[in-house]
Design a protein around this motif. Structure first.
Motif, PDB file in Angstrom:
ATOM      1  N   ILE A 123      -5.045   0.869  -4.521  1.00 12.86           N
ATOM      2  CA  ILE A 123      -4.964   1.672  -3.219  1.00 12.86           C
ATOM      3  C   ILE A 123      -5.943   1.283  -2.446  1.00 12.86           C
ATOM      4  O   ILE A 123      -5.928   0.703  -1.066  1.00 12.86           O
ATOM      5  CB  ILE A 123      -4.502   3.056  -3.176  1.00 12.86           C
ATOM      6  N   CYS A 124      -7.242   1.482  -3.068  1.00 12.10           N
ATOM      7  CA  CYS A 124      -8.579   1.043  -1.935  1.00 12.10           C
ATOM      8  C   CYS A 124      -8.713  -0.343  -1.643  1.00 12.10           C
ATOM      9  O   CYS A 124      -9.052  -0.490  -0.492  1.00 12.10           O
ATOM     10  CB  CYS A 124      -9.676   1.438  -3.145  1.00 12.10           C
ATOM     11  N   LEU A 179       0.682  -1.067  -0.019  1.00 11.32           N
ATOM     12  CA  LEU A 179       0.142  -0.086  -0.025  1.00 11.32           C
ATOM     13  C   LEU A 179       0.941   1.323   0.207  1.00 11.32           C
ATOM     14  O   LEU A 179       0.671   2.319  -0.799  1.00 11.32           O
ATOM     15  CB  LEU A 179      -0.968  -0.063   1.577  1.00 11.32           C
ATOM     16  N   GLU A 180       1.847   1.384   0.724  1.00 13.28           N
ATOM     17  CA  GLU A 180       2.852   2.486   0.773  1.00 13.28           C
ATOM     18  C   GLU A 180       3.686   2.553  -0.382  1.00 13.28           C
ATOM     19  O   GLU A 180       3.800   3.657  -0.596  1.00 13.28           O
ATOM     20  CB  GLU A 180       3.853   2.257   2.091  1.00 13.28           C
ATOM     21  N   VAL A 181       3.807   1.343  -1.106  1.00 13.62           N
ATOM     22  CA  VAL A 181       4.590   1.631  -2.450  1.00 13.62           C
ATOM     23  C   VAL A 181       3.776   2.281  -3.561  1.00 13.62           C
ATOM     24  O   VAL A 181       3.831   2.890  -4.027  1.00 13.62           O
ATOM     25  CB  VAL A 181       5.158   0.101  -2.971  1.00 13.62           C
ATOM     26  N   ALA A 182       2.280   1.545  -3.316  1.00 22.39           N
ATOM     27  CA  ALA A 182       1.266   2.369  -4.314  1.00 22.39           C
ATOM     28  C   ALA A 182       1.061   3.667  -4.240  1.00 22.39           C
ATOM     29  O   ALA A 182       0.874   4.571  -5.143  1.00 22.39           O
ATOM     30  CB  ALA A 182      -0.074   1.549  -4.171  1.00 22.39           C
ATOM     31  N   ARG A 228      -5.628   3.208 -12.064  1.00 22.55           N
ATOM     32  CA  ARG A 228      -5.219   1.757 -11.711  1.00 22.55           C
ATOM     33  C   ARG A 228      -4.935   1.677 -10.308  1.00 22.55           C
ATOM     34  O   ARG A 228      -4.965   0.984  -9.542  1.00 22.55           O
ATOM     35  CB  ARG A 228      -4.421   1.347 -12.849  1.00 22.55           C
ATOM     36  N   LEU A 229      -3.952   2.674 -10.178  1.00 15.64           N
ATOM     37  CA  LEU A 229      -3.020   2.716  -8.876  1.00 15.64           C
ATOM     38  C   LEU A 229      -4.199   3.131  -7.579  1.00 15.64           C
ATOM     39  O   LEU A 229      -4.088   2.689  -6.631  1.00 15.64           O
ATOM     40  CB  LEU A 229      -1.968   3.889  -8.912  1.00 15.64           C
TER      41      LEU A 229
END
Length: 442
Positions: free
Chosen positions: A184-185, A77-80, A179-180
């Protein structure tokens, strides 16, 4: 196995959790079939070769697995989020780059047109020695008009191509943003659901497979930024013939050379030595980088020179305002340089310009670079002489003093370094054409 279950485990079985078939407590869990079993269910042939655990042991195994998955998803999630911020930043940057390339294209074609006018005037000067011919003058004017029309068409075509490329890149970045955002959601919701699964033992076990299937796709998803085209594909090719006419025989100034630089006898080449040489003290000498200035100093006019950089892996070329201290690379001194830097790392060759520091694009190593200065119009252009194409240009600059060519190599950090570069001599034309003065050389 039923007898081995401790009273403590039996007490944790929720009330009403009994096998519908045998009316026995559901104390076991078949991992293969993902169902809770009683002791009599285990005696059937159906589960003979299956992995069966006590419900508490099975639940703890899944809780441990879900915690690991949740931690991985949180990291993802942090990467996204970081990647989404990068994509949004790239959108802003691509718009800035598009505007910058647009200004470069318009500026370069203005230079081409001015140099064409200059070439036309040079031709008129040569015709004065001949019998004046109105037909020749008219033909020359027609040629100039045709050239201006052709330049305008090329400029508009290049701008359209740039606009199409920028629009295509923006669409890719927007798709990547959507898309990201969706990823993330999902990455935010799944870990919360996994944590809730641990509240009820049987509920966790009954939903374990479904939870794992939901997380599997997220774990396998590859987070990648959008692949966009480099705007440098809109490369401006072609160099004015007048650049050769304006080419100057630049020589190097030994009084400014860093002690690690060795100058050739004709003062047109520099190479690195690994040990600093003893040189006379001079306030004009550079001591913070392997740099040397040209003797020539320009206060007006148009000037062009070429440098062979094929024998060095890292170099800098450009102009330097001859009015600052060379004893330290102070921020105020940085504003008095306009530089192009080439750097070869393995098989990758990168170009940077300054100011501000900006990566131009990746390309194959260059062998010869041309530098063009138009003092009155505040323009500096860098060319790939071999491919006859523009690398980068600066326009609308303000010069307040004398400008000198600057040349730098990268100081060696241990080991040896045999890098060298040399200034090319102007091409001597066989035509006896008189070119009117373009500058004052100090």
């Amino acid at each position: 196995m039923s007898k081995r279950l401790s009273p403590h485990l039996q007490q944790k079985i929720p009330e009403g959790a009994y096998c519908e078939k045998h009316l026995e407590p559901l104390q076991l869990f078949c991992d293969d079939d993902q169902i809770a079993l009683c002791a009599k269910c285990l005696q059937s042939q159906e589960h003979t070769h299956h992995m069966v655990y006590g419900v508490q042991e099975a639940a703890e195994n899944y809780r441990r697995l879900f915690r690991e998955i949740s931690n991985v998803l949180k990291e993802k999630l942090e990467v996204a989020k970081s990647m989404l911020a990068d994509e949004q930043e790239r959108m802003v940057m691509i718009q800035e780059e598009e505007q910058n390339f647009k200004e470069m294209i318009e500026s370069e074609y203005r230079i081409m047109f001015r140099l064409m006018i200059e070439e036309n005037e040079v031709n008129f000067q040569s015709l004065k020695q001949c019998v004046f011919n109105l037909n020749l003058r008219e033909a020359s004017l027609n040629q100039l008009t045709d050239f201006a029309t052709e330049l305008s068409k090329k400029s508009q075509e290049m701008l359209r191509r740039l606009n199409d490329l920028e629009r295509e890149n923006m669409n890719k970045l927007k798709e990547s943003e959507v898309r990201l955002s969706e990823q993330i959601c999902s990455l935010q919701s799944i870990p919360a659901e996994l944590e809730k699964c641990g509240e009820s033992t049987l509920a966790l076990l009954q939903n374990a497979r479904y939870s794992l299937e939901r997380t599997e796709s997220l774990l396998l998803q590859c987070l990648q930024p959008a692949r966009i085209a480099d705007l440098s594909l809109c490369q401006i090719t072609g160099m004015s013939k007048m650049l050769k006419v304006l080419q100057r025989p630049i020589t190097l100034d030994p009084k400014t050379a860093h002690p690690c630089l060795v100058l050739s006898e004709d003062l047109r080449s520099i190479r690195l030595r690994n040990v600093q040489q003893d040189v006379p003290g001079n306030p004009e000498r550079f001591d913070f980088s392997a740099t040397v200035l040209g003797v020539e100093s320009f206060t007006s006019g148009r000037h062009y020179w070429e440098v062979d950089v094929g024998k060095t892996t890292k170099w800098q070329l450009g102009i330097y305002e001859d009015s600052v201290s060379r004893k330290s690379d102070l921020p105020k001194a940085s504003a008095d340089k306009v530089l192009l830097t080439g750097s070869l790392m393995g098989a990758d060759f990168t170009l940077w310009v300054f100011p501000p520091l900006r990566r131009v694009f990746l390309r194959e190593q260059m062998h010869k670079v041309g530098v063009f200065l138009d003092y009155e119009y505040g323009q500096i252009s860098f060319y790939d002489v071999t491919k006859r194409s523009l690398i980068y240009n600066f326009s609308c600059l303000t010069f307040q003093g004398a400008l000198r060519p600057i040349f730098s190599l990268c100081l060696p950090i241990g080991g040896t370094n045999s890098d060298s570069l040399s200034i090319c001599l102007p091409h001597v034309s066989s035509c006896n054409v008189t070119v009117r003065p373009q500058s004052s050389l100090v």
